[in-house]
Design a protein around this motif. Structure first.
Motif, short mmCIF file in Angstrom:
data_model
loop_
_atom_site.label_atom_id
_atom_site.label_comp_id
_atom_site.label_asym_id
_atom_site.label_seq_id
_atom_site.Cartn_x
_atom_site.Cartn_y
_atom_site.Cartn_z
N CYS A 71 0.85 -1.09 0.00
CA CYS A 71 -0.20 -0.18 0.04
C CYS A 71 1.13 1.26 -0.04
CB CYS A 71 -1.01 -0.16 1.22
SG CYS A 71 -2.15 1.41 1.26
N LYS A 79 -8.93 5.05 3.31
CA LYS A 79 -8.68 6.25 3.58
C LYS A 79 -8.80 7.35 2.32
CE LYS A 79 -5.27 5.63 7.17
NZ LYS A 79 -4.61 4.37 7.38
N PHE A 123 6.89 -2.80 1.34
CA PHE A 123 5.61 -2.64 1.44
C PHE A 123 4.75 -1.41 0.71
CE2 PHE A 123 1.33 -1.66 3.70
CZ PHE A 123 0.49 -2.93 3.41
N TYR A 132 2.31 3.35 11.04
CA TYR A 132 1.64 2.47 12.05
C TYR A 132 1.06 1.23 11.28
CZ TYR A 132 -2.44 4.75 10.62
OH TYR A 132 -3.50 5.47 9.82
N CYS A 133 1.20 1.16 10.07
CA CYS A 133 0.64 -0.09 9.27
C CYS A 133 1.07 -1.30 9.92
CB CYS A 133 1.01 0.14 7.79
SG CYS A 133 -0.05 -1.22 6.88
N PHE A 153 0.09 4.28 0.47
CA PHE A 153 0.02 5.20 1.51
C PHE A 153 0.69 5.35 2.38
CE2 PHE A 153 -4.89 5.30 0.44
CZ PHE A 153 -4.60 6.30 -0.39
N GLY A 154 1.44 4.27 3.00
CA GLY A 154 2.72 4.04 3.78
C GLY A 154 2.47 4.73 5.22
N CYS A 155 1.05 4.56 5.62
CA CYS A 155 1.17 4.74 7.16
C CYS A 155 2.25 4.15 7.96
CB CYS A 155 -0.39 4.42 7.50
SG CYS A 155 -1.72 4.86 6.52
N ALA A 164 -5.95 -5.33 4.46
CA ALA A 164 -4.45 -5.51 4.46
C ALA A 164 -3.71 -4.63 3.30
CB ALA A 164 -3.78 -6.85 4.16
N THR A 165 -4.59 -3.67 2.78
CA THR A 165 -4.02 -2.81 1.70
C THR A 165 -5.35 -1.68 1.55
OG1 THR A 165 -3.45 -2.74 -0.56
CG2 THR A 165 -5.10 -4.17 -0.12
N ASP A 166 -5.29 -0.70 1.02
CA ASP A 166 -6.14 0.40 0.57
C ASP A 166 -6.64 -0.19 -0.76
OD1 ASP A 166 -7.83 2.49 0.20
OD2 ASP A 166 -6.94 3.21 2.15
S1 SF4 Z 1 -2.98 -0.59 4.43
FE1 SF4 Z 1 -4.16 1.19 5.46
S2 SF4 Z 1 -2.78 1.47 7.16
FE2 SF4 Z 1 -1.67 0.54 5.83
S3 SF4 Z 1 -0.47 1.89 4.53
FE3 SF4 Z 1 -2.22 1.44 3.49
S4 SF4 Z 1 -3.88 2.76 4.19
FE4 SF4 Z 1 -2.41 2.78 5.49
#
Ligand code: SF4
Length: 321
Positions: free
Chosen positions: A53, A143, A77, A59-60, A55-57, A109-111
């Motif tokens: 994903c 998100k 990831f 806390y993911c 977005f790279g949060c 487990a992914t956006d």
């Molecule tokens: S899967 Fe969700 S928490 Fe993980 S990086 Fe993507 S948006 Fe963020």
């Protein structure tokens, strides 16, 4: 070098579809699209159209999924995104074998609406399969405001199936959101998506997950978020604390060290023995969220109903809060 097997071998053999800046996109074969969950989950099956994903949060929790593909560096990831091939065909076949009453969650487990979706539309292809179904129970978590691109399909699905869309917003503070979720859409754009979906009659809620101790868990900040969610048209406001398994700690602790150095020790104490927070914190948070929901007239989860109970009307108008 050890011989690669299973998903690690498939990842190594995947064809490169596109590389932009640091991100590379691949197509990977899939044996199956529906993945069975553990028994205590609120849904029986999950669907993830992508692996990784962008977005790279920080806390993911899902970073561990790249470890199965022979990529133990947690940052892969975010930068090696795999789109699953032939997902609609496989899904159609697999849906025939499961109970219609089973809950199915898209995007665990992914956006499903990360930037790759603009180009590869794997999520949209999956939704097209659900649009031809009836009596299914589908939830989508994202998100991204890109979800509004699919309003037509979502309405189509909601006419004959139970559908809920969960928009994740962890904070209203744009700067904090940018730090924690570097490439995800701004919080106001996500709330805008809540409004668009709610106006279209889709059951929509906001999840402030994961709630981060000492960063996003104050009553004041959660209350402001719930208020904005309600104003945007959310019907429910979920919420649960940060789950921090070792693969996520590898990224999250250096992030804390650079941005919140004073929180490193308290966090290391909180997560010293488990990836889960203790019952004391969870109970306190549960009570805080209950007070907040009460103040803003929000439910804790999508209203439960059976599609056969309604005929023709839009979901959201049938079950006003
Ligand atoms: S899967 Fe969700 S928490 Fe993980 S990086 Fe993507 S948006 Fe963020």
């Amino acid at each position: 070098m050890p011989e690669l097997i299973g998903i690690a071998r498939m990842a190594a053999q995947s064809a490169l579809m596109e590389a932009k800046s640091q991100v590379e996109y691949f197509e990977i074969g899939a044996h199956s699209i529906l993945n069975r969950t553990k028994p205590n989950m609120p849904f029986r099956w999950t669907i993830n159209p992508y692996r990784g994903c962008e977005f790279g949060c920080q806390y993911c929790y899902a970073r561990y999924t790249h470890e199965f593909m022979g990529m133990p560096d947690g940052r892969d990831f975010e930068f090696k995104i795999y789109a699953k091939a032939a997902a609609p065909e496989i899904l159609r076949r697999e849906l025939r074998g499961i109970d219609r009453a089973d809950g199915i969650a898209l995007g665990t487990a992914t956006d499903p609406y990360q930037p790759a979706e603009r180009r590869f539309a794997r999520t949209r292809a999956i939704l097209e399969v659900f649009a031809a179904e009836k009596g299914r129970r589908l939830s989508i978590t994202t998100k991204s405001s890109l979800v509004t691109r699919d309003v037509d399909l979502l309405c189509e699905i909601a006419r004959r199936n139970v559908l809920a869309v969960n928009i994740t917003v962890t904070t209203l503070n744009r700067r904090l959101a940018r730090l924690m979720e570097p490439r995800a859409p701004r919080p106001d754009l996500r709330l805008g998506a809540v409004g668009t979906l709610a106006q279209a009659g889709i059951i929509t809620g906001v999840f402030p997950n994961p709630i981060l101790p000492m960063i996003t868990d104050s009553e004041e900040s959660l209350d402001a978020l719930a208020s904005a969610a309600r104003q945007a048209g959310a019907q429910y406001f979920g919420g649960g604390p940060l789950f921090l398994m070792p693969s996520a700690q590898k990224i999250f602790f250096p992030f804390l060290e650079s941005r919140f150095p004073k929180l490193v020790r308290p966090y290391k104490r909180l997560y010293a023995h488990s990836a889960y927070l203790g019952p004391g914190y969870k109970e306190e948070l549960r009570a805080r969220l209950a007070r907040i929901r009460e103040r803003h007239g929000l439910a804790s989860a999508p209203v439960d109903y059976r599609p056969e109970q309604w005929a023709g009307e839009e979901q959201g108008t049938l079950f006003p809060l």
